[in-house]
Enzyme design. Structure first.
Site, PDB file in Angstrom:
ATOM      1  N   HIS A 250       3.915 -18.409  31.938  1.00  0.00           N
ATOM      2  CA  HIS A 250       2.541 -18.314  31.438  1.00  0.00           C
ATOM      3  C   HIS A 250       1.648 -19.176  32.319  1.00  0.00           C
ATOM      4  CE1 HIS A 250      -0.859 -19.311  28.772  1.00  0.00           C
ATOM      5  NE2 HIS A 250      -0.596 -18.199  28.118  1.00  0.00           N
ATOM      6  N   ARG A 304       0.029 -13.675  32.331  1.00  0.00           N
ATOM      7  CA  ARG A 304       1.440 -13.323  32.212  1.00  0.00           C
ATOM      8  C   ARG A 304       1.676 -11.971  32.879  1.00  0.00           C
ATOM      9  NH1 ARG A 304       2.572 -13.398  25.971  1.00  0.00           N
ATOM     10  NH2 ARG A 304       0.333 -12.948  25.880  1.00  0.00           N
ATOM     11  N   LYS A 307       0.031  -8.279  31.822  1.00  0.00           N
ATOM     12  CA  LYS A 307      -1.050  -8.522  30.877  1.00  0.00           C
ATOM     13  C   LYS A 307      -2.396  -8.227  31.531  1.00  0.00           C
ATOM     14  CE  LYS A 307       1.445  -9.904  27.371  1.00  0.00           C
ATOM     15  NZ  LYS A 307       1.449  -9.191  26.081  1.00  0.00           N
ATOM     16  N   ASP A 310      -8.079 -12.094  32.699  1.00  0.00           N
ATOM     17  CA  ASP A 310      -8.775 -13.001  31.765  1.00  0.00           C
ATOM     18  C   ASP A 310      -9.406 -14.113  32.599  1.00  0.00           C
ATOM     19  OD1 ASP A 310      -9.524 -14.994  29.933  1.00  0.00           O
ATOM     20  OD2 ASP A 310      -7.864 -14.555  28.582  1.00  0.00           O
ATOM     21  N   CYS A 312     -10.258 -17.173  32.065  1.00  0.00           N
ATOM     22  CA  CYS A 312      -9.777 -18.560  32.000  1.00  0.00           C
ATOM     23  C   CYS A 312      -8.667 -18.827  33.004  1.00  0.00           C
ATOM     24  CB  CYS A 312      -9.326 -18.913  30.586  1.00  0.00           C
ATOM     25  SG  CYS A 312      -7.779 -18.135  30.067  1.00  0.00           S
ATOM     26  N   TYR A 313      -7.902 -17.765  33.371  1.00  0.00           N
ATOM     27  CA  TYR A 313      -6.809 -17.967  34.326  1.00  0.00           C
ATOM     28  C   TYR A 313      -7.322 -18.139  35.755  1.00  0.00           C
ATOM     29  CZ  TYR A 313      -3.954 -16.887  30.341  1.00  0.00           C
ATOM     30  OH  TYR A 313      -3.365 -16.927  29.099  1.00  0.00           O
ATOM     31  N   ASP A 405     -14.027 -14.166  28.770  1.00  0.00           N
ATOM     32  CA  ASP A 405     -12.728 -13.616  29.158  1.00  0.00           C
ATOM     33  C   ASP A 405     -12.944 -12.415  30.082  1.00  0.00           C
ATOM     34  OD1 ASP A 405     -10.487 -11.919  29.176  1.00  0.00           O
ATOM     35  OD2 ASP A 405     -10.021 -12.180  27.069  1.00  0.00           O
ATOM     36  N   ASP A 412     -17.797 -17.886  25.211  1.00  0.00           N
ATOM     37  CA  ASP A 412     -17.380 -18.967  24.323  1.00  0.00           C
ATOM     38  C   ASP A 412     -17.229 -20.236  25.146  1.00  0.00           C
ATOM     39  OD1 ASP A 412     -14.400 -19.329  25.113  1.00  0.00           O
ATOM     40  OD2 ASP A 412     -14.519 -17.187  24.686  1.00  0.00           O
ATOM     41  N   HIS A 415     -13.996 -20.419  27.598  1.00  0.00           N
ATOM     42  CA  HIS A 415     -14.062 -19.625  28.823  1.00  0.00           C
ATOM     43  C   HIS A 415     -15.212 -20.052  29.729  1.00  0.00           C
ATOM     44  CE1 HIS A 415     -11.308 -16.891  26.627  1.00  0.00           C
ATOM     45  NE2 HIS A 415     -10.886 -16.600  27.848  1.00  0.00           N
TER      46      HIS A 415
END
Length: 523
Positions: A250, A304, A307, A310, A312-313, A405, A412, A415
């Site tokens: 992750h 991941r 997936k 996103d 945040c990654y 995201d 938010d 993020h």
């Protein structure tokens, strides 16, 4: 923006629920591609700033009620968002933030998720990081009101026999908590051999077959000691070898395990304290690079395997590449002498060709520099930094302010920060400089026992050795899109990291280019 045709992720004519949602996501993202290849993206700093101000001054919307136990995080995300956007807070709001943070300190040490809540490693990290931004020495400044003695006792109370840590008393082990503990202990001068014994081996045991890291590994000690007549010690017995990783790889766990390993380098460098396990860097690099999505997902990162992208990654995965440089992977400072000499030879051969025409190397370089977005397409990084910036600028920004995201989701606080941090990682090359580390060590004023003092010096100089490579910024869309450089380990600015550490270590951080015995100036 690339003019190459964009193809959706292939499904080999076999549709699944996963491939369906992937196709839907890519279809939405395609609508955020610019209308023309020459379109210049803009970071809407004013809208994001207003978003952060609303949360800080007016309070968070009702939907954040579920985050009552994450109050330190909400404040840290907001304050570091200001720092990333190059905005400083006024004295009045700084003091309000300090006073609020100190209400979260628990009487038994550490910080909870809100007033009166139990201490927690993650909340402690967020509270101390927020204090690094707004705090100061002296009365009511926050820094000197941290009960470091009780905080250390709290850290030791959640330590497990195999070197891992519970995130809070009677709760689970998680590498995110270990990173939070190591980072906080480093900032506050609380890192000791006693505290980190066995921790490096535990982190290494969390690496999965894919190369990334899971949240934990199976306990490497007897959870239930045998019957009293067979016990050789009152403490659980540590097993001869670590147990397998627990869960899948992750992005968030990988960043935390990798940053934790980097924080432990001052301890693991010695043969006496070296871990029995080591990180498998090649599978880790392969996994991290595979987390960057295709052009159909605008080049953002997923967290991941298999997936969705996103924002945040952008930090959890994109920010991990700088940490790899501390372990000798990537970066010109880690290139072998042979590779450097070979590159210099090729460049000399090219320069020796007198009549290269308009397609010559130097004229082509000038043409690239003249591009509207200022991007110089000479890339020696381990991931596509330009593509990541495109994802964040075209799809990551919400029209009403804040970052997200992915579309069509709302912005938010979480993020907003980690998209900005990922943007910073993609814009700036920040790396651990041996020359800078030597400057800091040479300026160290020894105090106390030699062995203990020498270890503190290594911890201090290692954390503050990170520097930004001058002239290496790659900012898509021009200088107006620049955000502050972020320390790859702390996710604070370099200035805030230096400020809090110089106070707690009682040391002066020398200016860049400082030499012992000189009164000033650069060498």
């Amino acid at each position: 923006m690339s003019t190459k045709p964009l193809h959706p992720t292939p499904i080999d004519a076999f549709s699944t629920p996963t491939s369906d949602v992937q196709y839907e996501t890519e279809s939405i993202l395609l609508k955020h591609f610019p209308p023309t290849p020459n379109d210049t993206p803009e970071l809407n700093k004013n809208a994001h700033l207003q978003y952060l101000v609303r949360n800080l001054v007016q309070g968070f919307p009702e939907r954040y009620t579920s985050q009552d136990a994450s109050q330190p995080w909400l404040l840290f995300w907001t304050l570091q968002g200001f720092s990333a956007l190059q905005v400083a807070m006024d004295p009045g709001n700084r003091q309000k933030a300090i006073d609020t943070i100190m209400t979260w300190q628990h009487p038994d040490g550490g910080f909870g998720g809100g007033p009166g809540q139990a201490p927690h490693l993650l909340a402690t990290y967020a509270a101390v990081s927020a204090l690094a931004i707004v705090g100061r020495p002296g009365p009511n400044g926050g820094w000197d009101q941290i009960d470091r003695k009780k905080l250390y006792s709290f850290f030791m109370s959640v330590k497990q026999p195999d070197g891992s840590f519970l995130v809070a008393k009677h709760m689970e082990v998680d590498v995110r908590g270990i990173y939070c503990l190591l980072n906080t202990a480093t900032l506050l001068d609380l890192l000791t051999p006693e505290l980190v014994k066995g921790t490096a081996d535990f982190l290494a045991s969390c690496q999965t077959y894919e190369g990334g890291f899971a949240s934990a590994s199976h306990p490497s000690y007897e959870v239930r000691p045998p019957r009293p007549e067979y016990r050789t010690s009152s403490k659980p017995r540590v097993l001869a070898s670590p147990r397998p990783a627990l869960g899948e790889a992750h992005g968030g766990y990988t960043f935390c395990a990798l940053a934790g390993w980097v924080l432990l380098l001052p301890f693991t460098a010695s043969s006496d304290t070296a871990p029995t396990l080591s990180l498998r860097l090649k599978p880790l690099l392969r996994w991290l690079t595979s987390m960057q999505c295709t052009r159909a997902s605008l080049g953002g990162f997923r967290g991941r395997t298999n997936k969705l992208v996103d924002g945040c990654y952008s930090w959890w995965c994109g920010g991990s590449f700088a940490l790899l440089e501390a372990l000798g992977v990537g970066g010109i400072q880690n290139a072998s002498l042979r590779a450097v000499e070979e590159e210099e030879r090729v460049l000399k051969d090219e320069e020796g060709k007198k009549e290269m025409g308009r397609g010559g190397r130097e004229k082509e370089k000038e043409k690239r520099k003249a591009d509207e977005d200022g991007w110089v397409d000479v890339d020696d990084s381990l991931y596509d930094q330009k593509a990541l910036q495109e994802y964040l600028l075209y799809a990551g920004q919400h029209p009403a302010g804040g970052l997200r995201d992915k579309p069509p989701k709302n912005a938010d606080a979480y993020h907003t920060l980690y998209c900005l941090s990922g943007l910073s990682a993609a814009q700036h090359h920040v790396f651990p400089s041996k020359a800078r580390q030597k400057e800091i060590e040479d300026a160290w004023v020894s105090k106390g026992h030699y062995e203990e003092d020498n270890l503190r010096r290594r911890v201090f100089s290692s954390m503050l050795s990170w520097v930004e490579e001058e002239g290496a910024s790659r900012i898509l869309g021009g200088k107006g899109n620049r955000v502050n450089a972020t320390h790859p380990v702390t996710n604070l600015t370099m200035t805030h990291t230096e400020g809090i550490m110089s106070h707690f270590y009682n040391q002066r951080v020398p200016p860049r280019g400082w030499t012992p015995g000189l009164t000033g100036g650069k060498i």
